[in-house]
Design a protein around this motif. Structure first.
Motif, PDB file in Angstrom:
ATOM      1  N   VAL A 195      -0.768 -10.380  26.071  1.00  0.00           N
ATOM      2  CA  VAL A 195      -0.557 -11.306  24.954  1.00  0.00           C
ATOM      3  C   VAL A 195      -1.915 -11.739  24.410  1.00  0.00           C
ATOM      4  CG1 VAL A 195       0.431 -13.531  24.264  1.00  0.00           C
ATOM      5  CG2 VAL A 195       1.648 -12.075  25.890  1.00  0.00           C
ATOM      6  N   PHE A 227      10.774 -26.443  21.690  1.00  0.00           N
ATOM      7  CA  PHE A 227       9.755 -26.893  22.631  1.00  0.00           C
ATOM      8  C   PHE A 227       9.300 -28.271  22.203  1.00  0.00           C
ATOM      9  CE2 PHE A 227       6.396 -25.422  25.673  1.00  0.00           C
ATOM     10  CZ  PHE A 227       5.642 -26.571  25.668  1.00  0.00           C
ATOM     11  N   THR A 244       7.848 -31.684  18.400  1.00  0.00           N
ATOM     12  CA  THR A 244       9.016 -30.888  18.778  1.00  0.00           C
ATOM     13  C   THR A 244       9.190 -29.771  17.763  1.00  0.00           C
ATOM     14  OG1 THR A 244      10.038 -32.925  19.565  1.00  0.00           O
ATOM     15  CG2 THR A 244      11.466 -30.992  19.378  1.00  0.00           C
ATOM     16  N   VAL A 245       9.126 -28.544  18.240  1.00  0.00           N
ATOM     17  CA  VAL A 245       9.220 -27.401  17.336  1.00  0.00           C
ATOM     18  C   VAL A 245      10.527 -26.653  17.588  1.00  0.00           C
ATOM     19  CG1 VAL A 245       8.114 -25.274  16.543  1.00  0.00           C
ATOM     20  CG2 VAL A 245       6.701 -27.155  17.384  1.00  0.00           C
ATOM     21  N   ASP A 246      11.266 -26.387  16.517  1.00  0.00           N
ATOM     22  CA  ASP A 246      12.449 -25.521  16.588  1.00  0.00           C
ATOM     23  C   ASP A 246      12.080 -24.185  15.966  1.00  0.00           C
ATOM     24  OD1 ASP A 246      13.862 -27.626  17.618  1.00  0.00           O
ATOM     25  OD2 ASP A 246      14.836 -28.161  15.731  1.00  0.00           O
ATOM     26  N   TYR A 247      12.211 -23.133  16.749  1.00  0.00           N
ATOM     27  CA  TYR A 247      11.887 -21.794  16.244  1.00  0.00           C
ATOM     28  C   TYR A 247      13.154 -21.159  15.689  1.00  0.00           C
ATOM     29  CZ  TYR A 247       7.449 -22.414  18.601  1.00  0.00           C
ATOM     30  OH  TYR A 247       6.222 -22.893  18.987  1.00  0.00           O
ATOM     31  N   HIS A 300       2.224 -15.625  18.047  1.00  0.00           N
ATOM     32  CA  HIS A 300       2.459 -16.464  19.211  1.00  0.00           C
ATOM     33  C   HIS A 300       3.033 -17.808  18.735  1.00  0.00           C
ATOM     34  CE1 HIS A 300       1.785 -18.638  22.941  1.00  0.00           C
ATOM     35  NE2 HIS A 300       1.497 -17.492  23.518  1.00  0.00           N
ATOM     36  N   GLY A 301       4.146 -18.210  19.356  1.00  0.00           N
ATOM     37  CA  GLY A 301       4.770 -19.479  18.973  1.00  0.00           C
ATOM     38  C   GLY A 301       3.817 -20.648  19.116  1.00  0.00           C
ATOM     39  N   GLY A 302       2.942 -20.571  20.098  1.00  0.00           N
ATOM     40  CA  GLY A 302       1.966 -21.639  20.313  1.00  0.00           C
ATOM     41  C   GLY A 302       0.955 -21.729  19.185  1.00  0.00           C
ATOM     42  N   ALA A 303       0.573 -20.581  18.628  1.00  0.00           N
ATOM     43  CA  ALA A 303      -0.369 -20.578  17.511  1.00  0.00           C
ATOM     44  C   ALA A 303       0.284 -21.190  16.276  1.00  0.00           C
ATOM     45  CB  ALA A 303      -0.845 -19.153  17.215  1.00  0.00           C
ATOM     46  N   ASN A 346      -3.964 -14.286  16.915  1.00  0.00           N
ATOM     47  CA  ASN A 346      -2.811 -15.188  16.973  1.00  0.00           C
ATOM     48  C   ASN A 346      -1.519 -14.468  17.348  1.00  0.00           C
ATOM     49  OD1 ASN A 346      -4.371 -17.399  16.298  1.00  0.00           O
ATOM     50  ND2 ASN A 346      -4.029 -17.157  14.103  1.00  0.00           N
ATOM     51  N   VAL A 347      -1.636 -13.197  17.744  1.00  0.00           N
ATOM     52  CA  VAL A 347      -0.443 -12.427  18.093  1.00  0.00           C
ATOM     53  C   VAL A 347       0.009 -12.769  19.507  1.00  0.00           C
ATOM     54  CG1 VAL A 347       0.425 -10.091  18.538  1.00  0.00           C
ATOM     55  CG2 VAL A 347      -0.953 -10.544  16.505  1.00  0.00           C
ATOM     56  N   GLY A 348       1.319 -12.936  19.655  1.00  0.00           N
ATOM     57  CA  GLY A 348       1.879 -13.207  20.974  1.00  0.00           C
ATOM     58  C   GLY A 348       2.497 -11.960  21.533  1.00  0.00           C
ATOM     59  N   ASN A 349       3.770 -11.740  21.207  1.00  0.00           N
ATOM     60  CA  ASN A 349       4.480 -10.570  21.706  1.00  0.00           C
ATOM     61  C   ASN A 349       3.889  -9.282  21.112  1.00  0.00           C
ATOM     62  OD1 ASN A 349       6.416  -8.407  21.889  1.00  0.00           O
ATOM     63  ND2 ASN A 349       7.890  -9.945  22.551  1.00  0.00           N
ATOM     64  N   ILE A 383      13.219 -21.156  21.797  1.00  0.00           N
ATOM     65  CA  ILE A 383      14.174 -21.755  20.850  1.00  0.00           C
ATOM     66  C   ILE A 383      13.623 -23.097  20.382  1.00  0.00           C
ATOM     67  CG2 ILE A 383      16.502 -22.663  20.514  1.00  0.00           C
ATOM     68  CD1 ILE A 383      17.413 -20.765  22.789  1.00  0.00           C
ATOM     69  N   ALA A 398       0.305 -24.327  23.131  1.00  0.00           N
ATOM     70  CA  ALA A 398       0.340 -22.858  23.232  1.00  0.00           C
ATOM     71  C   ALA A 398       0.220 -22.412  24.690  1.00  0.00           C
ATOM     72  CB  ALA A 398      -0.783 -22.253  22.387  1.00  0.00           C
ATOM     73  N   HIS A 430      -3.027 -13.722  22.052  1.00  0.00           N
ATOM     74  CA  HIS A 430      -3.387 -15.125  21.835  1.00  0.00           C
ATOM     75  C   HIS A 430      -3.688 -15.835  23.164  1.00  0.00           C
ATOM     76  CE1 HIS A 430      -3.783 -18.705  19.412  1.00  0.00           C
ATOM     77  NE2 HIS A 430      -2.950 -19.366  20.191  1.00  0.00           N
ATOM     78  N   ALA A 457       2.716 -23.408  16.364  1.00  0.00           N
ATOM     79  CA  ALA A 457       2.827 -24.844  16.641  1.00  0.00           C
ATOM     80  C   ALA A 457       1.490 -25.545  16.421  1.00  0.00           C
ATOM     81  CB  ALA A 457       3.315 -25.064  18.068  1.00  0.00           C
ATOM     82  N   GLY A 458       0.409 -24.928  16.896  1.00  0.00           N
ATOM     83  CA  GLY A 458      -0.921 -25.511  16.718  1.00  0.00           C
ATOM     84  C   GLY A 458      -1.270 -25.638  15.243  1.00  0.00           C
TER      85      GLY A 458
END
Lengths: 147, 146
Positions: free
Chosen positions: A9, A79, B94-97, B62-65, B52-55, A77, A53, A11, B67-68
């Motif tokens: 990963v 967090f 609080t983040v909803d994806y 990346h979901g964290g990127a 910034n790539v996750g998967n 979903i 993150a 990131h 969110a940041g």
């Protein structure tokens, strides 16, 4: 397995996440302090986004440990993070994620983060993840599909 | 060194750019956040970036990127919405994806639901193709300390 996962990963590699301990359904890791992760240049504290993150990534690892030896990907979903107190400037952050419930389709994870020099948590988190079986997830963790 | 009030003042009267203000934040530069202003309206952009790539299989951001990016956009947004600027601190986020974030440019819009004396409640929406189809929405509280 967790180390290969983080390695795959991009990131998380950039964040510099170091795995400390992996158990059956939980993981503990370290986020080293880095100048480029600073949120406020006047205080040198790590940005809340970087902690988010970091923990989100640990959630994915806790899920992977819980479902092992099956491979799944678990997109987030939702967090929520609560920032309880300020992180210590210039210090690493320790994080812990536990997948405390795995239902047929959903993984439930809770989190805690600590500054390197304190036992008081700086942040807590709660998240849900969707379980998805993917044929090539195994190759990612094995390193072949890694970007 | 210029304090934050002076920075905001300079951005408002056009002697500094909003981009220069956000570039003071190392983490904002790490993610690669861009700010564009049209009059007093601000648009936040997270340009597509490998780091910034996750998967890696999809591939997806990346979901964290994401969110940041949303958190940092909201921080700047509130700072500029206050008549008398004070540094906001994140209480919770609080983040909803809603959809996978593809590896392409991402946009964020913020709206303040309530700006109190001590606490601000902000709604944040991130989108890639059209704003009606957000990839993530978030709600955050910020402490407005002296």
């Amino acid at each position: 397995m967790c180390e290969r996962y983080v390695e795959a990963v991009r990131h998380s590699r950039e964040l510099g996440i170091e795995i400390l301990e992996a158990r059956e359904q939980s993981v503990r890791a370290r986020l080293p302090w880095q100048e480029r992760l600073v949120g406020n240049p006047d205080t040198n504290m790590i940005h809340g986004g970087a902690i988010f993150a970091f923990l989100d990534q640990l959630g994915g690892l806790a899920n992977a440990l819980r479902v092992f030896p099956v491979f799944e990907i678990t997109p987030t979903i939702d967090f929520r993070i609560d920032h309880l107190r300020a992180p210590t400037p210039g210090k690493a952050i320790f994080g812990e994620a536990e997948c405390y419930r795995l239902s047929d389709h959903i993984a439930f994870v809770k989190f805690e983060a600590f500054a390197e020099d304190s036992d008081e948590p700086i942040a807590t988190g709660l998240a849900t993840y969707m379980r998805m079986q993917v044929d090539n997830a195994a190759t990612v963790v094995a390193g072949e599909g890694a970007a | 060194m210029k304090n934050i009030k002076q920075w905001v003042e300079d951005c408002r009267n056009g002697t500094e750019s909003y981009q220069a203000l956000i570039d003071r934040v190392p983490y904002a530069r790490f993610l690669g956040i861009e700010v564009v202003s049209r009059g007093e309206e601000l648009y936040f952009i997270l340009p597509s970036k490998d780091t910034n790539v996750g998967n890696p299989t999809l591939p997806a951001l990346h979901g964290g990127a994401v969110a940041g990016f949303m958190e940092q956009a909201a921080l700047l947004f509130i700072l500029l919405e206050m008549g008398e600027p004070r540094i906001p601190k994140t209480i919770d986020l609080t983040v909803d994806y809603l959809r996978a974030g593809h590896v392409r440019d991402t946009y964020v819009e913020c709206s303040i639901t309530r700006l109190g004396r001590r606490v601000a409640n902000v709604h944040i929406s991130a989108w890639q193709v059209r704003r009606e189809d957000p990839i993530a929405i978030a709600r955050a509280h910020f402490l407005l300390s002296e």
